[in-house]
Design a protein around this motif. Structure first.
Motif, mmCIF file in Angstrom:
data_model
loop_
_atom_site.group_PDB
_atom_site.id
_atom_site.type_symbol
_atom_site.label_atom_id
_atom_site.label_comp_id
_atom_site.label_asym_id
_atom_site.label_seq_id
_atom_site.Cartn_x
_atom_site.Cartn_y
_atom_site.Cartn_z
ATOM 1 N N ALA A 46 -5.618 -9.610 2.693
ATOM 2 C CA ALA A 46 -5.456 -9.708 4.143
ATOM 3 C C ALA A 46 -3.982 -9.738 4.526
ATOM 4 N N ASP A 47 -3.178 -10.489 3.780
ATOM 5 C CA ASP A 47 -1.742 -10.534 4.042
ATOM 6 C C ASP A 47 -1.063 -9.450 3.216
ATOM 7 N N HIS A 48 -1.304 -8.175 3.604
ATOM 8 C CA HIS A 48 -0.817 -7.094 2.767
ATOM 9 C C HIS A 48 0.666 -6.815 2.951
ATOM 10 N N LEU A 49 1.331 -7.550 3.860
ATOM 11 C CA LEU A 49 2.766 -7.352 4.026
ATOM 12 C C LEU A 49 3.573 -8.133 3.003
ATOM 13 N N ALA A 50 2.955 -9.140 2.391
ATOM 14 C CA ALA A 50 3.666 -9.897 1.364
ATOM 15 C C ALA A 50 3.978 -8.973 0.198
ATOM 16 N N PRO A 51 5.193 -9.061 -0.377
ATOM 17 C CA PRO A 51 5.535 -8.168 -1.497
ATOM 18 C C PRO A 51 4.675 -8.395 -2.727
ATOM 19 N N ILE A 54 0.702 -10.562 -8.206
ATOM 20 C CA ILE A 54 0.157 -9.208 -8.218
ATOM 21 C C ILE A 54 0.628 -8.454 -6.984
ATOM 22 N N ARG A 55 1.001 -7.194 -7.178
ATOM 23 C CA ARG A 55 1.198 -6.240 -6.091
ATOM 24 C C ARG A 55 -0.076 -5.401 -6.041
ATOM 25 N N ALA A 56 -0.698 -5.349 -4.883
ATOM 26 C CA ALA A 56 -1.997 -4.673 -4.816
ATOM 27 C C ALA A 56 -2.169 -3.918 -3.517
ATOM 28 N N SER A 70 -8.917 -13.399 -6.181
ATOM 29 C CA SER A 70 -10.035 -12.567 -5.727
ATOM 30 C C SER A 70 -9.819 -12.086 -4.303
ATOM 31 N N THR A 71 -10.465 -10.974 -3.972
ATOM 32 C CA THR A 71 -10.446 -10.447 -2.616
ATOM 33 C C THR A 71 -11.708 -9.615 -2.400
ATOM 34 N N VAL A 72 -12.136 -9.491 -1.158
ATOM 35 C CA VAL A 72 -13.296 -8.667 -0.806
ATOM 36 C C VAL A 72 -12.786 -7.330 -0.277
ATOM 37 N N ALA A 91 -5.208 -0.062 9.078
ATOM 38 C CA ALA A 91 -5.544 -0.529 10.419
ATOM 39 C C ALA A 91 -5.210 -2.007 10.561
ATOM 40 N N GLY A 92 -5.042 -2.452 11.797
ATOM 41 C CA GLY A 92 -4.798 -3.859 12.054
ATOM 42 C C GLY A 92 -3.370 -4.149 12.450
ATOM 43 N N ASN A 93 -3.090 -5.385 12.729
ATOM 44 C CA ASN A 93 -1.771 -5.800 13.176
ATOM 45 C C ASN A 93 -0.777 -5.780 12.024
#
Length: 425
Positions: free
Chosen positions: A62-67, A55-57, A83-85, A365-367
């Motif tokens: 948390a690891d939103h840099l992964a394609p 899935i692209r989401a 799942s994700t919060v 936001a975030g690193n």
């Protein structure tokens, strides 16, 4: 991966009931997240035989840099899940990728690899809310069938934004023009929106990345609705497309990273093309708008040509840009040994008579390792603070979303209504 969703655990033994539940819910499973106040547990579910599903989401994980993010298959079933919060008011987009080519099978040409991946894209069949994928434009495919679009995630706390649904409002017209730029040495399309009513000279909005605002964001529909309800003044909007060159993504990067030639094109070559549309020459009623890198470009242009553009609308502008001594500079360029180059130019220059609308997503936001020095939200906050210290009027909004057009388009309409309000605003 264990099942974290109570609803999925209860329905996993009955795929037909699960499919009915997903159809009724209109997409992913959304449940309370008791340990995270103000958040919900979102479980994405794909039903169907496949070798692998991901899935692209946006920036929902948390690891939103992964394609993309792999979904897990329930043993002995064709049920795939992850799942994700997420904050309960977030708006985002997502898309399933079914049997995408394995990493070892992808060819060296990144854009040809993207085109091959496009064939594996799937919208959520249980979710009727969809938006054309920006990556479809990047891949050079402007005619993707709807089952390959992005699906829109709207959570229980999402603020309604009905402006993008046709509501019978009088419709403006779209006119195509060609712009040949001597300053940039290229050619591009300009799509001009003319309001359905009103008397000129009209306020003018120039929007960079024009093909995304018309095709992905469907901004003309929202313009019709906001003009009709009196929130937005009747405006002419020039959607300036990315240049038509072989290296289109590279050309966009070069032009958008504080290029004086783009400023010349926007301030000197574009206005004569738009004169036929009875637009104002008053900078106080003229807006230059962009998103991401083109938000940076809009602010750079206004710094140097405020007599043309007296308002800037930037959605998630890349104000972190500028650090030349970082690996990212090999792709995105840079100016010197620090990030936030344009913010420092504004701090050091005399105040310019420009009003700003700035927005950024809370999910930005975030690193972010590939962005040097400062994250996007912090960079937008810094730019806002410097502008206000200089005495500029700044509307600043942190949107419950990420770095994507499903959020940009909401924010842009908010910004236009603030900068060019109608009689009922």
């Amino acid at each position: 991966m264990t099942i974290t969703s109570p609803a999925l655990a209860a329905l996993a033994g009955d795929p037909a009931a699960l499919a009915e539940h997903l159809s009724t819910a209109g997409g992913p499973l959304v449940e309370p997240a008791p340990e995270n106040l103000g958040s919900v547990l979102v479980t994405f579910v794909w039903l169907g035989e496949a070798e692998r599903v991901s899935i692209r989401a946006g920036q929902l994980f948390a690891d939103h840099l992964a394609p993309s993010h792999a979904l897990d298959r329930l043993p002995g079933t064709d049920i795939w899940h992850r799942s994700t919060v997420v904050r309960a008011d977030v708006t985002s987009s997502y898309q399933y990728i079914v049997d995408e080519p394995a990493a070892g099978d992808l060819i060296a040409d990144a854009f040809e690899a993207l085109r091959r991946q496009v064939d594996c894209w799937r919208a959520d069949p249980f979710n009727p809310r969809r938006i054309y994928p920006q990556t479809g434009i990047i891949a050079g495919r402007l005619d993707l069938p709807e089952h390959q679009w992005d699906s829109i995630l709207e959570l229980p706390g999402t603020e309604p934004a009905p402006w993008f649904t046709p509501a019978g409002a009088p419709a403006g017209t779209l006119v195509q023009r060609r712009l040949t730029s001597a300053a940039l040495g290229n050619e591009r399309q300009v799509t001009v929106y003319r309001p359905p009513s009103g008397q000129g000279p009209f306020p003018l909005v120039v929007m960079l990345d024009g093909e995304c605002w018309t095709r992905v964001a469907d901004l003309p529909t929202a313009l019709d609705n906001r003009i009709a309800d009196g929130s937005l003044a009747p405006v002419v909007v020039a959607f300036v497309h990315t240049p038509e060159v072989a290296d289109r993504p590279g050309a966009r990067i070069r032009e958008s990273t504080c290029d004086p030639a783009l400023t010349t094109m926007l301030a000197e070559e574009l206005p004569p093309l738009l004169a036929e549309f009875d637009v104002t020459t008053d900078p106080a009623r003229t807006v230059l708008a962009g998103n991401s890198l083109t938000g940076l470009a809009a602010a750079f242009t206004a710094l140097h040509r405020p007599e043309v553009y007296g308002n800037v609308l930037s959605s998630s502008g890349s104000f972190w840009w500028g650090y030349a001594d970082h690996p990212v500079a090999a792709v995105l360029g840079g100016k010197d040994g620090e990030p936030e180059w344009l913010t420092r130019q504004y701090a050091e220059a005399p105040r310019v008579p420009v009003r700003f609308w700035l927005d950024c997503g809370v999910l930005e936001a975030g690193n972010v390792p590939w962005i040097p020095g400062v994250d996007p939200r912090a960079a937008n906050r810094h730019f806002r603070t410097v502008l206000r210290a200089k005495g500029n009027q700044v509307d600043y909004y942190e949107a419950p979303g990420g770095h994507e057009f499903v959020s940009f388009r909401r924010n842009a309409i908010r910004g236009l209504c603030a900068l060019l309000p109608g009689g009922q605003a």
